[in-house]
Design a protein around this motif. Structure first.
Motif, PDB file in Angstrom:
ATOM      1  N   MET A   1      68.244  49.876  95.501  1.00  0.00           N
ATOM      2  CA  MET A   1      67.409  48.997  96.303  1.00  0.00           C
ATOM      3  C   MET A   1      67.777  49.171  97.777  1.00  0.00           C
ATOM      4  O   MET A   1      68.930  49.258  98.123  1.00  0.00           O
ATOM      5  N   TRP A   2      66.778  49.236  98.604  1.00  0.00           N
ATOM      6  CA  TRP A   2      66.975  49.372 100.050  1.00  0.00           C
ATOM      7  C   TRP A   2      67.385  48.013 100.601  1.00  0.00           C
ATOM      8  O   TRP A   2      66.734  47.011 100.364  1.00  0.00           O
ATOM      9  N   PHE A   3      68.471  47.991 101.343  1.00  0.00           N
ATOM     10  CA  PHE A   3      68.906  46.762 101.995  1.00  0.00           C
ATOM     11  C   PHE A   3      68.670  46.872 103.485  1.00  0.00           C
ATOM     12  O   PHE A   3      68.869  47.919 104.080  1.00  0.00           O
ATOM     13  N   PHE A   4      68.228  45.787 104.057  1.00  0.00           N
ATOM     14  CA  PHE A   4      68.233  45.669 105.496  1.00  0.00           C
ATOM     15  C   PHE A   4      69.580  45.083 105.875  1.00  0.00           C
ATOM     16  O   PHE A   4      70.261  44.486 105.059  1.00  0.00           O
ATOM     17  N   ARG A   5      69.939  45.222 107.101  1.00  0.00           N
ATOM     18  CA  ARG A   5      71.135  44.573 107.614  1.00  0.00           C
ATOM     19  C   ARG A   5      70.683  43.362 108.425  1.00  0.00           C
ATOM     20  O   ARG A   5      69.559  43.322 108.950  1.00  0.00           O
ATOM     21  N   ALA A   6      71.559  42.375 108.525  1.00  0.00           N
ATOM     22  CA  ALA A   6      71.208  41.151 109.254  1.00  0.00           C
ATOM     23  C   ALA A   6      70.787  41.465 110.690  1.00  0.00           C
ATOM     24  O   ALA A   6      69.855  40.859 111.221  1.00  0.00           O
ATOM     25  N   ARG A   7      71.446  42.427 111.306  1.00  0.00           N
ATOM     26  CA  ARG A   7      71.113  42.793 112.686  1.00  0.00           C
ATOM     27  C   ARG A   7      69.647  43.225 112.793  1.00  0.00           C
ATOM     28  O   ARG A   7      68.961  42.890 113.759  1.00  0.00           O
ATOM     29  N   GLU A   8      69.187  43.961 111.800  1.00  0.00           N
ATOM     30  CA  GLU A   8      67.792  44.412 111.813  1.00  0.00           C
ATOM     31  C   GLU A   8      66.829  43.237 111.732  1.00  0.00           C
ATOM     32  O   GLU A   8      65.830  43.193 112.453  1.00  0.00           O
ATOM     33  N   ILE A   9      67.141  42.288 110.854  1.00  0.00           N
ATOM     34  CA  ILE A   9      66.258  41.135 110.681  1.00  0.00           C
ATOM     35  C   ILE A   9      66.221  40.310 111.967  1.00  0.00           C
ATOM     36  O   ILE A   9      65.152  39.860 112.396  1.00  0.00           O
ATOM     37  N   VAL A  10      67.365  40.131 112.600  1.00  0.00           N
ATOM     38  CA  VAL A  10      67.407  39.389 113.862  1.00  0.00           C
ATOM     39  C   VAL A  10      66.608  40.144 114.926  1.00  0.00           C
ATOM     40  O   VAL A  10      65.888  39.537 115.727  1.00  0.00           O
ATOM     41  N   GLU A  11      66.695  41.454 114.930  1.00  0.00           N
ATOM     42  CA  GLU A  11      65.902  42.243 115.884  1.00  0.00           C
ATOM     43  C   GLU A  11      64.411  42.096 115.587  1.00  0.00           C
ATOM     44  O   GLU A  11      63.595  41.972 116.504  1.00  0.00           O
ATOM     45  N   PHE A  12      64.035  42.085 114.306  1.00  0.00           N
ATOM     46  CA  PHE A  12      62.632  41.833 113.951  1.00  0.00           C
ATOM     47  C   PHE A  12      62.205  40.481 114.531  1.00  0.00           C
ATOM     48  O   PHE A  12      61.131  40.354 115.112  1.00  0.00           O
ATOM     49  N   ALA A  13      63.064  39.485 114.346  1.00  0.00           N
ATOM     50  CA  ALA A  13      62.754  38.138 114.820  1.00  0.00           C
ATOM     51  C   ALA A  13      62.562  38.127 116.342  1.00  0.00           C
ATOM     52  O   ALA A  13      61.635  37.486 116.851  1.00  0.00           O
ATOM     53  N   ARG A  14      63.426  38.835 117.048  1.00  0.00           N
ATOM     54  CA  ARG A  14      63.295  38.924 118.512  1.00  0.00           C
ATOM     55  C   ARG A  14      61.935  39.500 118.898  1.00  0.00           C
ATOM     56  O   ARG A  14      61.250  38.992 119.784  1.00  0.00           O
ATOM     57  N   GLN A  15      61.556  40.559 118.218  1.00  0.00           N
ATOM     58  CA  GLN A  15      60.280  41.204 118.531  1.00  0.00           C
ATOM     59  C   GLN A  15      59.091  40.314 118.171  1.00  0.00           C
ATOM     60  O   GLN A  15      58.088  40.288 118.895  1.00  0.00           O
ATOM     61  N   ILE A  16      59.204  39.573 117.081  1.00  0.00           N
ATOM     62  CA  ILE A  16      58.138  38.637 116.714  1.00  0.00           C
ATOM     63  C   ILE A  16      58.014  37.555 117.780  1.00  0.00           C
ATOM     64  O   ILE A  16      56.905  37.175 118.172  1.00  0.00           O
ATOM     65  N   GLU A  17      59.139  37.067 118.268  1.00  0.00           N
ATOM     66  CA  GLU A  17      59.115  36.045 119.323  1.00  0.00           C
ATOM     67  C   GLU A  17      58.474  36.596 120.592  1.00  0.00           C
ATOM     68  O   GLU A  17      57.723  35.887 121.271  1.00  0.00           O
ATOM     69  N   GLN A  18      58.750  37.856 120.925  1.00  0.00           N
ATOM     70  CA  GLN A  18      58.124  38.476 122.101  1.00  0.00           C
ATOM     71  C   GLN A  18      56.612  38.531 121.919  1.00  0.00           C
ATOM     72  O   GLN A  18      55.851  38.199 122.837  1.00  0.00           O
ATOM     73  N   LYS A  19      56.168  38.951 120.728  1.00  0.00           N
ATOM     74  CA  LYS A  19      54.731  39.003 120.457  1.00  0.00           C
ATOM     75  C   LYS A  19      54.126  37.611 120.520  1.00  0.00           C
ATOM     76  O   LYS A  19      53.011  37.428 121.017  1.00  0.00           O
ATOM     77  N   GLY A  20      54.853  36.632 120.006  1.00  0.00           N
ATOM     78  CA  GLY A  20      54.371  35.258 120.044  1.00  0.00           C
ATOM     79  C   GLY A  20      54.186  34.767 121.471  1.00  0.00           C
ATOM     80  O   GLY A  20      53.185  34.119 121.794  1.00  0.00           O
ATOM     81  N   GLN A  21      55.149  35.081 122.326  1.00  0.00           N
ATOM     82  CA  GLN A  21      55.035  34.690 123.735  1.00  0.00           C
ATOM     83  C   GLN A  21      53.766  35.278 124.352  1.00  0.00           C
ATOM     84  O   GLN A  21      52.999  34.570 125.018  1.00  0.00           O
ATOM     85  N   GLN A  22      53.567  36.566 124.147  1.00  0.00           N
ATOM     86  CA  GLN A  22      52.396  37.240 124.711  1.00  0.00           C
ATOM     87  C   GLN A  22      51.116  36.619 124.178  1.00  0.00           C
ATOM     88  O   GLN A  22      50.168  36.374 124.930  1.00  0.00           O
ATOM     89  N   PHE A  23      51.096  36.359 122.875  1.00  0.00           N
ATOM     90  CA  PHE A  23      49.913  35.801 122.246  1.00  0.00           C
ATOM     91  C   PHE A  23      49.602  34.410 122.791  1.00  0.00           C
ATOM     92  O   PHE A  23      48.474  34.131 123.200  1.00  0.00           O
TER      93      PHE A  23
END
Length: 158
Positions: A1-23
């Motif tokens: 099974m492919w695992f993500f690392r917590a750092r990746e998920i937090v980075e995803f979250a950062r990018q989602i927040e950036q998109k949210g701000q723009q939106f």
């Protein structure tokens, strides 16, 4: 099974927040109702606060460089994953601003976006090694707080 690392998920979250701000800023520019504009600007500011929090979280997490079969493969994968999220590239703030013409509808829309983020993180949480799930749990708690604040605002406007 492919695992993500917590750092990746937090980075995803950062990018989602950036998109949210723009939106939300784009929504504020398109809003005809002054209260909707105010709500959208407040949401953009909250997304900015979340991005800063998530950025600080990255400092305590281990770097992770996944193997790639070609240069840029992982970045393409992450981009595709994020583009499929609620703040996808094909969402047009102007069209949605017309749909969210009053404060209640605007808050309903924002709650829907936040729920989508929450579900996204819940799904990814299962793909993170057990010892790193606390970082993802922190993201989830932040998104839950955001939904509660939005629901509270809805009650005030009712």
């Amino acid at each position: 099974m492919w695992f993500f690392r917590a750092r990746e998920i937090v980075e995803f979250a950062r990018q989602i927040e950036q998109k949210g701000q723009q939106f939300y800023r784009a929504m504020a520019e398109q809003a005809a109702d002054g209260r909707v504009k105010e709500i959208m600007l407040a949401l953009a500011a909250e997304e900015e606060e979340h991005e800063a929090l998530f950025t600080r979280m990255l400092d305590g997490l281990e770097n992770y460089n996944p193997p790639e079969t070609y240069p840029g493969e992982y970045e393409e994968y992450v981009r595709a994953l994020l583009d499929a999220h609620v703040f996808a590239r094909d969402i047009k703030p102007g069209e949605i601003a017309c749909e969210a013409g009053d404060p209640q509808k605007a808050l309903d829309m924002a709650i829907g976006f936040e729920k989508d983020s929450l579900l996204f993180f819940y799904e990814l949480r299962q793909l993170v090694p057990e010892q790193e799930r606390s970082a993802v749990d922190k993201l989830i708690r932040e998104e839950q707080k955001h939904i509660l604040r939005l629901a509270g605002q809805k009650k005030v406007l009712a």
